[in-house]
Structure formats: C-alpha cells, structure tokens
Design a protein around this motif. Structure first.
Motif, short mmCIF file in Angstrom:
data_model
loop_
_atom_site.label_atom_id
_atom_site.label_comp_id
_atom_site.label_asym_id
_atom_site.label_seq_id
_atom_site.Cartn_x
_atom_site.Cartn_y
_atom_site.Cartn_z
N TYR A 20 -6.23 3.47 -0.73
CA TYR A 20 -6.64 2.10 -0.46
C TYR A 20 -7.92 2.02 0.36
O TYR A 20 -8.62 1.01 0.31
CB TYR A 20 -5.52 1.33 0.25
CG TYR A 20 -4.33 1.07 -0.66
CD1 TYR A 20 -4.35 0.02 -1.57
CD2 TYR A 20 -3.21 1.89 -0.62
CE1 TYR A 20 -3.28 -0.21 -2.42
CE2 TYR A 20 -2.14 1.67 -1.46
CZ TYR A 20 -2.17 0.62 -2.37
OH TYR A 20 -1.11 0.39 -3.20
N GLN A 23 -11.03 1.04 -1.41
CA GLN A 23 -11.11 -0.31 -1.96
C GLN A 23 -11.78 -1.29 -1.00
O GLN A 23 -11.92 -2.47 -1.32
CB GLN A 23 -9.70 -0.81 -2.31
CG GLN A 23 -9.03 0.01 -3.40
CD GLN A 23 -7.68 -0.53 -3.81
OE1 GLN A 23 -7.46 -1.74 -3.78
NE2 GLN A 23 -6.76 0.37 -4.17
N LEU A 45 -12.72 -6.42 1.32
CA LEU A 45 -12.42 -5.62 0.14
C LEU A 45 -13.56 -5.74 -0.87
O LEU A 45 -14.24 -6.77 -0.95
CB LEU A 45 -11.13 -6.10 -0.52
CG LEU A 45 -9.80 -5.64 0.08
CD1 LEU A 45 -9.57 -6.29 1.43
CD2 LEU A 45 -8.65 -5.96 -0.86
N ALA A 47 -12.99 -6.01 -3.96
CA ALA A 47 -12.49 -7.06 -4.85
C ALA A 47 -12.80 -8.44 -4.31
O ALA A 47 -13.00 -9.39 -5.09
CB ALA A 47 -10.98 -6.90 -5.06
N MET A 302 -3.41 -6.46 -2.79
CA MET A 302 -3.39 -5.12 -2.21
C MET A 302 -2.12 -4.90 -1.39
O MET A 302 -1.45 -3.87 -1.52
CB MET A 302 -4.62 -4.90 -1.33
CG MET A 302 -4.59 -3.60 -0.53
SD MET A 302 -6.02 -3.37 0.53
CE MET A 302 -7.18 -2.75 -0.68
#
Length: 406
Positions: A20, A23, A45, A47, A302
């Motif tokens: 993670y 990310q 993040l 994302a 997440m």
C-alpha cells in the motif's frame, strides 16, 4: 544501533501491508525522508489525484448543476454509511459527512444537552483537545450549565473510575476522546459508556485520532454521539470535511440546532418552517462540501481492501518499534516516553518528551524529518500504517538522535 536497523529491514520485508505504500503520491523531488505526522495530516493517494481531476473535468465541468441530482445530494449519507461500515462499526443511516469537527461537535453536544433540560452538568477532561473544551465552554455559557472537569494525566488519559466518581443524576453529557491527542491513550469506551448510561447521561466521543487507525465499534459499544475528522488516518486532505454519528435510537429525540435547507425533510420545497429530515440527514445544515469529499472515495476503497484489523496490527508494531528506538537511541539524552506502553491502551502515536524539543523542529524539518510538536515539550511520532514503513521510522529517529548528540 545496527540491530534495530536490521529489525526495521526485517519488519518491512514481512509487512503484509507493504504494497500500500506505493499507492501514495510522492513526487520525485519530494524532500521528506521520514514523515512521522500521519496523526495530523495523511499523505495523498495517487488515486486521489486521478479522482480529483476526473471530478473536475467530467462531473463538475460536464454535468454542472445536474451533478446534484445525479448523486451529490446523497454523498454525505452514502459516504457516511461507507465510513461507518469500513471504519466505525456503525450500521447505515447513522453517520454523515459534512462541516468541520468543531461545528459537528457543537451540533451534537448542543442537541444532547437540549434533550435533557433538567440535567445541568457536563463532564469533560482537562487534557482533551482544545476544540472540545472550547465548544463545551461556549455551550455551557449559552445554557447555564456546569462543567465538571476531570484532571487527566497528560501522559495517560481518561479512566473509567474517574468518570464514575463524578457522574450522577444531574449529568446530561460526558465527552472524551477515544485516543488522547497528546499522549495517545486509548480509552475504554464501552466501560465509560456503561457508567454514563447507568446515571442516565449521554456519551459522546471524539474519534479524530482513532478513525482509520484503531478499530471502532460504535454500535456495539453503545456510543450515543461521536465526531471525527477525515484528514488524518483517512487521508482526506487539508481541511477535509468531518463526520458525525448519531445513534439511531436517538434520532427522533435529539434535534441539532443549526437548521438549514439541506437537513429539511424536502430540501427543494423551500417552504415556510423547518421540518427535519428523518434519519441522519437531519444532521446536515447547508450545502455539503462535495469537492472536499472526493478523496474519501479513494481512501475508503484502500481501507476496505486492507482491513482495519490489519491496519491496527501494523500500527501496534510501528509504535512498539518507536518505543524500542526511544529506549535505546533517545533515552540516554534525557528523552522520556510520555504515553502508554501497554498496547491495549496505546493508540496510533507515541509522544516523546524532553525540555527544549521545540528548538529541534526546524533542524528536523530541514533534514526532511517531520514529526508533530505539542507544547510544552512533546514530539508526537505518528506513523500511518498504510503509508509508513519501519525503515522510514528508523531514518527519522536516527536523525533526531544525531541532533540530540550535537
């Protein structure tokens, strides 16, 4: 020193959540070598950056005002339900996203004391976060209430027996933090709730330093009201909207005081008189901060994938490692641990104390090491489990050690 560094390498190699870390957004010219302040502001993040661009280019620019009827009107409830499921142990229609922590504290605390006009006492502790204390001071002045202060140890936190000693039939509300902002003390929520409820009082909890880091079971613990922020372990970004929880059994009896169009039973009727919506929507007031909610979609994805229990397990390993580094590297220079060592009572951060620590903040930041500081002399080390590795912790505290040697 070598053994502790080797231990960090071994822990990173065995870390089931290590994937993670990649990310999170870290530009090539990022000057931070050790970020130890996840308990104040989480990292963004990758994302999240993509979601923000998509929202601006497609939803905002493309749909314009139609976005409200597409989905935005429901975001405070839908995201609240998801947050409740993923991180708070709360069934649907009890959590909403919107406003700041301070505003939501006011709404819920004021609603709680208004619901019991014959009860004139509110119990809080001397070392709670300033916002909690200030909001209750203001409500007490408005309503003519008596504040009952429990003196808590800044290196520990609220204890059930302290609450039992002061709560009585005159008590309307007790308000404490699940994880103490200064020491990291993890309160016994269920037992304190039981004590409050036995006296007929309502319980309210500040979850700012636990949401996304420590498993929370609001329904199972019998919590009445709770608030928390989303920019720490939930990575919502600076000033991200907060959340509020109101137990379903209280939703027909408690009425929050800031009556706005978004909390009305039919927002677009815009008629005379305020009629609160059923359920958690009644906690809303004005237009919700939709743009500020966008990052939560990514982080809740997440957190759901990682699992809060796995996050807690790594958090305990990280803070245990911080304690070992403090004992071996920092204690010889007069540094003390100002928080719980017992993992059952330890939240997600460790506070280190030494007079004069404030003078080290600028040198630490210049070296790319970013802890948090709380006066009078505490450095808070808050490694966020999903974005922080053990080697990063070692780099940060070795730099602190070098500065102490000088």
């Amino acid at each position: 020193m070598t053994d502790l560094i080797a231990r960090a390498e071994a822990l990173d190699s065995a870390d089931p959540l290590a994937e993670y870390r990649s990310q999170f957004l870290a530009p090539d010219d990022f000057d931070v070598v050790s970020y130890l302040d996840g308990n104040s502001l989480g990292r963004p993040l990758i994302a999240t950056a993509a979601l923000m661009e998509e929202f601006i280019r497609e939803q905002w620019a493309g749909r314009l005002i139609r976005g409200w009827t597409d989905s935005w009107m429901e975001w405070p409830i839908r995201l609240g339900d998801r947050l409740g499921s993923v991180a708070l142990g709360a069934a649907a229609d009890q959590v909403v996203i919107g406003d700041s922590t301070t505003v939501l504290l006011y709404k819920l605390a004021r609603a709680a004391v208004d619901s019991s006009p014959s009860r004139k006492r509110v119990i809080l502790d001397t070392d709670n976060f300033p916002t909690d204390r200030y909001v209750l001071e203001g409500i007490a002045a408005e309503k003519g209430l008596e504040l009952v202060w429990i003196a808590t140890d800044p290196a520990a936190g609220i204890q059930p027996d302290q609450v039992a000693a002061v709560v009585d039939e005159r008590t309307a509300l007790v308000l404490f933090s699940h994880v103490a902002y200064r020491s990291g003390w993890l309160a016994d929520v269920a037992e304190i709730n039981r004590i409050a409820h036995d006296a007929g009082a309502l319980s309210m909890w500040d979850l700012c330093h636990s949401a996304g880091s420590v498993p929370i079971h609001l329904d199972a613990w019998g919590v009445d009201l709770a608030v928390g922020c989303t920019y720490k372990y939930l990575n919502g970004g600076p000033g991200a909207p907060a959340f509020a929880y109101l137990r379903k059994g209280l939703q027909t009896t408690l009425r929050q005081p800031i009556q706005g169009w978004m909390g009305h039973r039919a927002s677009f009727e815009m008629g005379p008189g305020y009629e609160p919506s059923a359920g958690s929507r009644a906690l809303l007031s004005g237009t919700p901060p939709i743009l500020g909610m966008v990052p939560l979609h990514a982080n809740l994805d997440m957190l759901a994938a990682a699992g809060i229990e796995a996050v807690r397990a790594k958090s305990l390993l990280l803070t245990s490692y911080v304690l070992d580094l403090a004992d071996e590297w920092l204690a010889p220079f007069g540094v003390e641990v100002a928080g719980p060592r017992d993992p059952a009572r330890r939240g997600g951060h460790v506070t280190l104390r030494k007079p004069g620590f404030e003078a080290l903040l600028d040198p630490l930041w210049d070296a790319g090491v970013i802890p948090d500081y709380r006066r009078p002399d505490g450095l808070r080390i808050g490694p966020a489990p999903l974005s922080t590795g053990f080697g990063e912790v070692a780099r940060g505290l070795s730099t602190l050690r070098d500065l102490l040697e000088k």
